[in-house]
Design a protein around this motif. Sequence first.
Motif, PDB file in Angstrom:
ATOM      1  N   GLN A 171      32.187   6.662 -25.051  1.00  0.00           N
ATOM      2  CA  GLN A 171      31.053   5.974 -25.684  1.00  0.00           C
ATOM      3  C   GLN A 171      30.211   5.312 -24.608  1.00  0.00           C
ATOM      4  O   GLN A 171      30.739   4.833 -23.628  1.00  0.00           O
ATOM      5  CB  GLN A 171      31.532   4.865 -26.633  1.00  0.00           C
ATOM      6  N   LEU A 172      28.890   5.289 -24.845  1.00  0.00           N
ATOM      7  CA  LEU A 172      28.004   4.457 -24.039  1.00  0.00           C
ATOM      8  C   LEU A 172      27.426   3.416 -24.974  1.00  0.00           C
ATOM      9  O   LEU A 172      27.001   3.735 -26.083  1.00  0.00           O
ATOM     10  CB  LEU A 172      26.850   5.276 -23.457  1.00  0.00           C
ATOM     11  N   ILE A 178      24.805   2.126 -29.732  1.00  0.00           N
ATOM     12  CA  ILE A 178      26.043   2.832 -29.396  1.00  0.00           C
ATOM     13  C   ILE A 178      25.789   4.331 -29.473  1.00  0.00           C
ATOM     14  O   ILE A 178      25.154   4.804 -30.416  1.00  0.00           O
ATOM     15  CB  ILE A 178      27.188   2.468 -30.370  1.00  0.00           C
ATOM     16  N   SER A 179      26.246   5.076 -28.473  1.00  0.00           N
ATOM     17  CA  SER A 179      26.224   6.531 -28.613  1.00  0.00           C
ATOM     18  C   SER A 179      27.608   7.035 -28.228  1.00  0.00           C
ATOM     19  O   SER A 179      28.288   6.426 -27.414  1.00  0.00           O
ATOM     20  CB  SER A 179      25.163   7.149 -27.710  1.00  0.00           C
ATOM     21  N   ARG A 180      28.003   8.114 -28.815  1.00  0.00           N
ATOM     22  CA  ARG A 180      29.334   8.621 -28.487  1.00  0.00           C
ATOM     23  C   ARG A 180      29.263  10.076 -28.057  1.00  0.00           C
ATOM     24  O   ARG A 180      28.258  10.745 -28.287  1.00  0.00           O
ATOM     25  CB  ARG A 180      30.281   8.460 -29.677  1.00  0.00           C
ATOM     26  N   ALA A 181      30.368  10.516 -27.457  1.00  0.00           N
ATOM     27  CA  ALA A 181      30.415  11.893 -26.986  1.00  0.00           C
ATOM     28  C   ALA A 181      30.414  12.829 -28.189  1.00  0.00           C
ATOM     29  O   ALA A 181      30.863  12.469 -29.272  1.00  0.00           O
ATOM     30  CB  ALA A 181      31.672  12.097 -26.159  1.00  0.00           C
ATOM     31  N   PRO A 182      29.874  14.036 -27.992  1.00  0.00           N
ATOM     32  CA  PRO A 182      29.874  14.997 -29.103  1.00  0.00           C
ATOM     33  C   PRO A 182      31.298  15.415 -29.476  1.00  0.00           C
ATOM     34  O   PRO A 182      32.224  15.253 -28.682  1.00  0.00           O
ATOM     35  CB  PRO A 182      29.083  16.176 -28.551  1.00  0.00           C
ATOM     36  N   MET A 191      26.013  12.321 -11.360  1.00  0.00           N
ATOM     37  CA  MET A 191      24.903  11.477 -10.910  1.00  0.00           C
ATOM     38  C   MET A 191      23.807  11.358 -11.970  1.00  0.00           C
ATOM     39  O   MET A 191      22.673  11.739 -11.745  1.00  0.00           O
ATOM     40  CB  MET A 191      24.298  12.070  -9.622  1.00  0.00           C
ATOM     41  N   GLU A 192      24.164  10.872 -13.113  1.00  0.00           N
ATOM     42  CA  GLU A 192      23.134  10.649 -14.124  1.00  0.00           C
ATOM     43  C   GLU A 192      23.247   9.226 -14.646  1.00  0.00           C
ATOM     44  O   GLU A 192      24.143   8.483 -14.256  1.00  0.00           O
ATOM     45  CB  GLU A 192      23.262  11.677 -15.253  1.00  0.00           C
ATOM     46  N   CYS A 193      22.299   8.852 -15.519  1.00  0.00           N
ATOM     47  CA  CYS A 193      22.331   7.488 -16.017  1.00  0.00           C
ATOM     48  C   CYS A 193      22.083   7.489 -17.521  1.00  0.00           C
ATOM     49  O   CYS A 193      21.488   8.399 -18.077  1.00  0.00           O
ATOM     50  CB  CYS A 193      21.258   6.642 -15.331  1.00  0.00           C
ATOM     51  N   GLY A 194      22.582   6.479 -18.169  1.00  0.00           N
ATOM     52  CA  GLY A 194      22.360   6.295 -19.599  1.00  0.00           C
ATOM     53  C   GLY A 194      21.446   5.098 -19.789  1.00  0.00           C
ATOM     54  O   GLY A 194      21.643   4.051 -19.171  1.00  0.00           O
ATOM     55  N   LEU A 195      20.411   5.267 -20.595  1.00  0.00           N
ATOM     56  CA  LEU A 195      19.514   4.149 -20.854  1.00  0.00           C
ATOM     57  C   LEU A 195      18.917   4.292 -22.250  1.00  0.00           C
ATOM     58  O   LEU A 195      19.018   5.358 -22.858  1.00  0.00           O
ATOM     59  CB  LEU A 195      18.419   4.067 -19.790  1.00  0.00           C
ATOM     60  N   ILE A 196      18.284   3.230 -22.730  1.00  0.00           N
ATOM     61  CA  ILE A 196      17.696   3.302 -24.066  1.00  0.00           C
ATOM     62  C   ILE A 196      16.307   3.917 -23.971  1.00  0.00           C
ATOM     63  O   ILE A 196      15.470   3.460 -23.197  1.00  0.00           O
ATOM     64  CB  ILE A 196      17.617   1.904 -24.710  1.00  0.00           C
ATOM     65  N   GLU A 199      11.197   5.407 -27.401  1.00  0.00           N
ATOM     66  CA  GLU A 199      10.532   6.271 -28.368  1.00  0.00           C
ATOM     67  C   GLU A 199      11.517   6.833 -29.374  1.00  0.00           C
ATOM     68  O   GLU A 199      11.287   6.834 -30.568  1.00  0.00           O
ATOM     69  CB  GLU A 199       9.827   7.416 -27.644  1.00  0.00           C
ATOM     70  N   GLN A 200      12.655   7.308 -28.831  1.00  0.00           N
ATOM     71  CA  GLN A 200      13.646   7.902 -29.739  1.00  0.00           C
ATOM     72  C   GLN A 200      14.529   6.840 -30.369  1.00  0.00           C
ATOM     73  O   GLN A 200      15.296   7.115 -31.277  1.00  0.00           O
ATOM     74  CB  GLN A 200      14.531   8.887 -28.978  1.00  0.00           C
ATOM     75  N   ASP A 201      14.449   5.612 -29.841  1.00  0.00           N
ATOM     76  CA  ASP A 201      15.240   4.491 -30.341  1.00  0.00           C
ATOM     77  C   ASP A 201      16.744   4.797 -30.293  1.00  0.00           C
ATOM     78  O   ASP A 201      17.472   4.562 -31.243  1.00  0.00           O
ATOM     79  CB  ASP A 201      14.835   4.134 -31.780  1.00  0.00           C
ATOM     80  N   LYS A 202      17.170   5.376 -29.188  1.00  0.00           N
ATOM     81  CA  LYS A 202      18.598   5.639 -29.011  1.00  0.00           C
ATOM     82  C   LYS A 202      18.917   5.775 -27.526  1.00  0.00           C
ATOM     83  O   LYS A 202      18.009   5.815 -26.706  1.00  0.00           O
ATOM     84  CB  LYS A 202      19.012   6.900 -29.769  1.00  0.00           C
TER      85      LYS A 202
END
Lengths: 227, 265
Positions: A171-172, A178-182, A191-196, A199-202
């Motif tokens: 989960q991130l 909250i978002s979870r893995a598929p 080398m990636e990042c998670g952010l809000i 526009e998509q509101d997620k």
Amino acid sequence: MLDKKQFITIKGTKEGLTLFVDDSCTFEHALNELREKIHASRPKHDEPVVSVKVKLGNRYVQEEQKEILRKIIAEDERFTIDSIVSDVVRRDEALQWQEASEVKTVNRIIRSGQMLEVTGDLLLIGDVNPGGKVVSTGNIYIMGRLNGIAHAGINGDKQAFITASYMKPSQLRIADYISRAPDYESDGVYMECGLIDEEQDKIVIDRLQVLSHKSEISGFGRRMQNG
Amino acid sequence: MGEAIVITSGKGGVGKTTTTANIGTGLALMDKKVCLIDTDIGLRNLDVVMGLENRIIYDIVDVIEERCKLKQALIKDKRFDYLSLLPAAQTSDKSAVTEEGMRKIVGELKQEYDYVIIDCPAGIEQGFKNAIAGADKAIVVTTPEKSSVRDADRIVGLLEQESIDPPLLVINRIRNHMMKNGDMIEIDDIVQILSIDLIGIVVDDDDVIKASNSGEPVALQPNSKASIAYRNIARRILGETVPLQSLEDEKGVFQKVKKFLGIRA
């Protein structure tokens, strides 16, 4: 004598009004004059709502006093408050800001059932294993594999983000998103990042390069802006 | 002064007791004085796997509650003179043993034996805490399954908080054909997740079940794969450098020639 002097100066700018409150008079005097001025310069009902910046100079105001200011200015719903800025901060607040803007470096593995919680940004050198959890009030940078849960901006900072050398989180979480893995088995990303994404509101996962478009990465800058 | 090693896993059924019995037997085969302790109070198994069930008179709870001397409760193995077992009680529960009591027993046994191998119960409650109380080292057993690796990870985390050397890893019940097909987690991946040193891999071998049913630890068999694997673990505990067993089945002559010529199969 006192009555002659102006305590409140109003300046119009492109973005709206800026109210300068004199910092040598008493708060009561300033409030009285503010009430009058607001009353006098109220826009007509068909005019758009005007945003107001309040600059307090070297005056320190308590939260309650800020509340009073807000109430007076926003009374008729013709003005909205953009910000209330004072040049002074209290010592303990400054220390809090400092703590919240520091990067805490931790060098260990967060294993299943373990939780690491920090104030400020977290730099973790090591993996977050499945079932492990890292939490921070600011950003989270992981030099290692993120396989567990990461929660950035736990106090509601939606600007916070999470980066990892290898990202395959269960989960991130950022602020209250909250978002979870598929459900299907998938490979992680490097080398990636998670952010809000507003526009998509997620929460979205994207290349690290998108972070360079974010205006403020340092926690301190964010705190200065958000007060 | 001997060394106390706890065999633990978190999850049940991954082969803690079998590993304990066989590492103990493997060390005894190399002329070490070994004492096995079963701490799974209420669900004792180690005596059955060792084939010593009929000889139990006193157990660990009797020792802790001072109904007998420690020496009286030890059962001498039928095959080795210097292999003993301190059995668990079947009638009490885990709360009958305290961490303090365990430390005392293990301390006393370490005077006498080269290795004290402690079989830990499943779970992370009092039984686990008792089992690790007197230990100097820990061996974590896992199988190539997600749930088992997850629990092993939890256990490693708990062990790191104790004053024990970094734990060593045994991967048990490896099924070669499943690993080849990618249906099981690979050994490298398990080691990467747990990031502790690997001390042995053991294939899933029918002989293990047969042996434990007959009360003869599989390590006594000369040639079965699991037997060699367990004896290798014992040798590594003694400090020898032994390469990991190949998981491949016997190769044909053609492949052997290829390998000899340095061509990758």
